[in-house]
Design a protein around this motif. Structure first.
Motif, PDB file in Angstrom:
ATOM      1  N   ASP A 171       0.812  -1.211   0.000  1.00 21.81           N
ATOM      2  CA  ASP A 171       0.000   0.000   0.000  1.00 21.81           C
ATOM      3  C   ASP A 171       0.845   1.261   0.000  1.00 21.81           C
ATOM      4  O   ASP A 171       0.312   2.366  -0.119  1.00 21.81           O
ATOM      5  N   ASN A 176      -4.869   1.625  -0.790  1.00 17.68           N
ATOM      6  CA  ASN A 176      -5.948   0.667  -0.567  1.00 17.68           C
ATOM      7  C   ASN A 176      -7.284   1.286  -0.961  1.00 17.68           C
ATOM      8  O   ASN A 176      -7.596   2.406  -0.553  1.00 17.68           O
ATOM      9  N   PHE A 183      -4.007  -4.777   0.569  1.00 21.09           N
ATOM     10  CA  PHE A 183      -3.576  -5.638  -0.525  1.00 21.09           C
ATOM     11  C   PHE A 183      -2.059  -5.732  -0.563  1.00 21.09           C
ATOM     12  O   PHE A 183      -1.360  -4.756  -0.282  1.00 21.09           O
ATOM     13  N   TYR A 220      -9.159  -2.040  -6.965  1.00 25.18           N
ATOM     14  CA  TYR A 220      -7.705  -2.158  -6.797  1.00 25.18           C
ATOM     15  C   TYR A 220      -7.017  -2.269  -8.162  1.00 25.18           C
ATOM     16  O   TYR A 220      -5.958  -1.661  -8.385  1.00 25.18           O
TER      17      TYR A 220
END
Length: 307
Positions: A171, A176, A183, A220
């Motif tokens: 991140d 995020n 993630f 994402y």
């Protein structure tokens, strides 16, 4: 080096003397109890097997199972026997999980075993019953998909790990898209892995929960494309293959006192973990958790959640 070696890569790929020395040195750095030398009798195939295990242990901070290798159960068992002096069975069960001897993984120092003899388990039974009545949830979900992202990241002059060519995106590089989800992306030359962490606020194991997961991962990917600023191949999110996740139920009763962590195998040989989970400063509750290894698409997981 491919992160998911197959039988052919074990037999055909050669490791140079320098590469072998680097790996032996790396294992030595993690384990003072082992005495390894450049002339050690490990074959190239065994070195590749250990290198893959070590990279997952260190980069992903987890043990490995047969599902992390594209080889048969018999071949995996044979490799484990060949390198048994250099590894430790971290978790028993079906499948068992392993790590390179000497590598410290999260939870290693706090792990204890509750002895049933002479221990008052009435409070624990009450907490477990409370967990039983809670909805099932998922966290630490791991996906794998084919992609040429690695090449694009190299073009951005991002330095890969010298031992396995892995590029890690956290991140710090990709923001995020969700306040309770983080993630971690691992890009290898031929595929990528995405680790979805949401331990403090797990996703409900339901069609609605999985739909929320798909939506968040789609956001994402948009952020990832913006960061790369170059076209790269990646399947639709619904086609990503889930390689494993933690299946959990969290209690609602508050816990005070000494923290504990308890591991055991259920009747199917799966690893079960019972432990105190800190959600915030004044919020500590019991979590019952099962480590699940799978090889399913999100579509298949949705169908399973409906059953």
């Amino acid at each position: 080096m491919d992160s998911f070696p197959n039988t052919n890569s074990f037999s055909k790929k050669n490791i140079s003397t320098n590469d072998k020395q680097d790996l032996l040195t790396l294992i030595n750095q993690t384990n003072a109890k082992l005495t390894l030398h450049p002339n050690d009798t490990l074959s190239d195939s065994q070195m590749l097997f250990l290198d893959h295990m070590l990279s997952i242990n260190q980069i992903e901070q987890r043990p490995v199972s047969r599902l992390d290798y594209s080889i048969t159960q018999n071949n995996f068992r044979q490799k484990i026997l060949e390198v048994k002096s250099y590894i430790v069975k971290e978790i028993g069960g079906r499948p068992p999980f392993y790590k390179v001897r000497g590598v410290e993984l999260p939870g290693d120092q706090s792990r204890i075993t509750i002895k049933p003899t002479g221990v008052d388990t009435s409070q624990l039974e009450r907490l477990l019953l409370n967990c039983k009545n809670q909805p099932p949830m998922l966290h630490d979900i791991r996906f794998m998909m084919d992609s040429d992202l690695h090449e694009k990241l190299l073009n951005k002059r991002i330095t890969p790990n010298k031992n396995n060519s892995c590029i890690v995106l956290t991140d710090e590089l990709i923001p995020n898209p969700h306040p309770f989800v983080n993630f971690k992306l691992l890009a290898y030359p031929e595929h990528i892995q995405l680790i979805v962490g949401c331990s403090r606020k797990p996703l409900f194991y339901s069609t609605a929960g999985i739909s929320d997961l798909v939506f968040t991962m789609g956001r994402y990917v948009e952020l990832l494309r913006s960061f790369v600023d170059d076209a790269f191949s990646i399947p639709q999110v619904s086609r990503w293959r889930c390689k494993g996740y933690h299946f959990n139920k969290d209690g609602t009763l508050q816990i005070s006192g000494q923290n504990f962590e308890y591991y055991f195998e259920d009747f199917q040989g799966c690893m079960i973990r019972i432990y105190t989970k800190h959600f915030s400063k004044n919020d500590t509750r019991l979590r019952v958790e099962k480590t699940v290894g799978v090889n399913k698409t999100i579509e298949e997981m949705t169908t399973e959640a409906l059953a």
